[in-house]
Design a protein around this motif. Sequence first.
Motif, PDB file in Angstrom:
ATOM      1  N   ASP A  18      -9.806   2.022   4.004  1.00 38.55           N
ATOM      2  CA  ASP A  18      -9.041   3.123   3.432  1.00 38.55           C
ATOM      3  C   ASP A  18      -8.053   3.739   4.412  1.00 38.55           C
ATOM      4  OD1 ASP A  18     -10.199   3.268   0.757  1.00 38.55           O
ATOM      5  OD2 ASP A  18     -12.058   3.772   1.788  1.00 38.55           O
ATOM      6  N   ARG A  44       0.868  -1.180   0.000  1.00 39.91           N
ATOM      7  CA  ARG A  44       0.000   0.000   0.000  1.00 39.91           C
ATOM      8  C   ARG A  44       0.901   1.225   0.000  1.00 39.91           C
ATOM      9  NH1 ARG A  44      -4.995  -0.868   2.804  1.00 39.91           N
ATOM     10  NH2 ARG A  44      -5.200   1.368   3.089  1.00 39.91           N
ATOM     11  N   ASP A 101      -8.212  -4.035   4.558  1.00 35.57           N
ATOM     12  CA  ASP A 101      -8.919  -3.703   3.324  1.00 35.57           C
ATOM     13  C   ASP A 101      -9.726  -2.413   3.385  1.00 35.57           C
ATOM     14  OD1 ASP A 101     -10.813  -4.553   5.099  1.00 35.57           O
ATOM     15  OD2 ASP A 101     -11.609  -6.179   3.851  1.00 35.57           O
ATOM     16  N   LEU A 114      -4.646   3.343   6.204  1.00 38.52           N
ATOM     17  CA  LEU A 114      -3.431   2.540   6.164  1.00 38.52           C
ATOM     18  C   LEU A 114      -2.951   2.198   7.566  1.00 38.52           C
ATOM     19  CD1 LEU A 114      -1.094   1.232   4.666  1.00 38.52           C
ATOM     20  CD2 LEU A 114       0.018   3.479   4.559  1.00 38.52           C
TER      21      LEU A 114
END
Length: 366
Positions: free
Chosen positions: A97, A6, A95, A99
């Motif tokens: 938004d 990510r 999963d 992080l």
Amino acid sequence: MHKEFRRKPHRKSIVRSDDSRHQNEKEEFSRERHSTSIKRAQAEHSAKATHRARVVGSAGRTWFLMEEDALLQLHGPAQDVIHAQIGGLALTTNDDDTLICVGDWVRFAEEEQGAGAVRKGTVIEIEKRHSRLLRKTAGERQLIQSLASNIDQCVLVFAAAEPFYNRRLLDRYLIATEQGNMKPVIVINKIELMDEAFVRDDLQCYDAMDIPVVLCSCVKTRGLEELRSIFQGKTSMLAGPSGVGKSSIVNMLFGIDLQDVREISHKYDKGKHTTTGARLFGLGEGACLIDTPGIREFAITDLHIDDLSYSFHDFDAFYPNCKYLPCTHTHEPGCAVKAAVEDGLIDELRYDSYLRIRESMLAGGA
């Protein structure tokens, strides 16, 4: 679930979801990440992490970490923390938004520092969250945000008055705690401002669902020992609207002013935001308490409208007897849930909460 890279969020990287170039890049990256080279790169990247710690707070782009041994001894606010930044890429299986957030367990690479200097590091990997409190952010993009993670119980704090507790908002929180795999506890603060018998009677439906309801007063230091017992040996999160006394409860637990408190806005009978970010405190023997900013509105996420009624557990004993299954419990003839409401077996305000939440989900919100 496979780990994936990510990228650290950056405002320049935000693009419209209908941008075809972004969609092509996203599809290409999806194909790439399953290749042998990507898996090898993940293993090499993960090997850079030499330490494991928990996120206990943040300031700007810096995340404060504490290793597990230090957390077990922590009593009060975190001290001697590791100042960490997120690398350009971080590994995660989460999963939503967000992080990284307070409560996360992370693996990091420590930077070499001189003797006596503040420890610093780079976060390499964010571990899978076993629980979390999610909400939708305001605005057009409607991101799904984790307020905090790895929580055993979510302590939903409301005020008996100033501002008066909102049961519809409380019901939304209860759904979110179940979705986030947390046990709920209801705390009504400022009980000295309201008739106690009224509050107990009004909240009896939650007692009937085996949800603990604690009445407390930070002014009278009432409920302190009951709260200590509830928090023992667990990671607990304080959540609720602004102005209800979450920070005052933290201060009462420790006997000193650790969190700032402010008066409510009497013009609107709503709280003012004082806590600006989630913060983890140690309660000794591994117990932790996470205080979070107040939320006046709370949109439910990660729940299909057809499953909404299953989050209202006071319906459980009745809906199998509905004439038509599945039943929305709104207009169908022979609905056992509606009959239970009419007979006083289901609290009317709880049923009203169900109808309002369902209407908002049908309208595209939650």
